[in-house]
Design an enzyme around this catalytic site. Sequence first.
Site, PDB file in Angstrom:
ATOM      1  N   SER A 199       5.382   1.136   4.786  1.00 28.85           N
ATOM      2  CA  SER A 199       4.454   1.880   5.742  1.00 28.85           C
ATOM      3  C   SER A 199       4.654   2.401   6.893  1.00 28.85           C
ATOM      4  O   SER A 199       5.677   3.433   6.866  1.00 28.85           O
ATOM      5  CB  SER A 199       3.435   0.915   5.702  1.00 28.85           C
ATOM      6  N   ASP A 233      -3.047   5.228  -3.090  1.00 29.48           N
ATOM      7  CA  ASP A 233      -2.955   4.783  -1.841  1.00 29.48           C
ATOM      8  C   ASP A 233      -4.093   5.304  -0.900  1.00 29.48           C
ATOM      9  O   ASP A 233      -4.151   6.421  -0.766  1.00 29.48           O
ATOM     10  CB  ASP A 233      -1.652   5.277  -1.177  1.00 29.48           C
ATOM     11  N   HIS A 263      -1.860   0.881  -1.461  1.00 29.17           N
ATOM     12  CA  HIS A 263      -0.934   0.874  -0.325  1.00 29.17           C
ATOM     13  C   HIS A 263       0.264  -0.206  -0.620  1.00 29.17           C
ATOM     14  O   HIS A 263       1.412  -0.301  -0.135  1.00 29.17           O
ATOM     15  CB  HIS A 263      -1.583   1.034   0.851  1.00 29.17           C
TER      16      HIS A 263
HETATM   17  C1  MLT Z   1       1.017   4.537  10.079  1.00 27.29           C
HETATM   18  O1  MLT Z   1       0.548   4.368  11.152  1.00 27.29           O
HETATM   19  O2  MLT Z   1       2.345   4.511  10.367  1.00 27.29           O
HETATM   20  C2  MLT Z   1       0.526   4.442   8.924  1.00 27.29           C
HETATM   21  O3  MLT Z   1      -0.724   4.991   9.063  1.00 27.29           O
HETATM   22  C3  MLT Z   1       0.881   3.548   7.992  1.00 27.29           C
HETATM   23  C4  MLT Z   1       0.347   2.169   8.675  1.00 27.29           C
HETATM   24  O4  MLT Z   1       0.830   1.420   9.499  1.00 27.29           O
HETATM   25  O5  MLT Z   1      -0.937   1.825   8.432  1.00 27.29           O
END
Ligand code: MLT
Length: 209
Positions: free
Chosen positions: A106, A156, A187
Amino acid sequence: MIDESSFVYRFEPASRTGAPPLLLLHGTGGDENDLLHLGAMISPGSALLSPRGRVLEHGMRRFFRRLAEGVFDEEDVRKRALELGAFVEGARQRYGIEPPIAVGFSNGANIAAALLLLKPEALAGAVLLRAMVPLSDPPKASLDGKPVLILSGQADPIVPAGNAGRLSTMLSDTGAKVVHKILPAGHQLSQADVRLAREWIASVDAQVV
Ligand code: MLT
């Protein structure tokens, strides 16, 4: 000056000769402990280098600032990716390790993708779990055959399918050897992520040895 001591991190030395070191990059709200178990599962015996993100968002650790979910402060992305590159460089000197394969989830996958685009020599490759495009207008990088595995979730809610597809194209266009798989997942990580990452690292490792 940023070096390895600028980050809170965990380092686990290798226990298998020739195993590729991994740089573990946690998701929003995580910390340096989160991915140690995953790292040991997908590449047994590898040295594990696992920093804590230096940005705080409502008490949650991240690797760079964002303006809203999925909307990144790209100036901060650039700055923080280079800081992470300096951390990796410092840790490599301190522990005598080769450039690592980044394994990011992520937010951690997004900073890994930014580091690949901004300072490709910092990494030997990357496993990007639920990643998105980190920079709308990245510099012209040359990834020159660097292996990258992108694992996306079909359902996701945070990463739109088209966005992950664009990241795959962006990295392929720089010369990276990209494998992009879309899993029946959201996700969160699934067993399939662990299996595919393990098989991919073993195949990349076999090519290097
Ligand atoms: C981010 O902010 O890098 C992406 O939206 C993934 C997350 O951390 O939720």
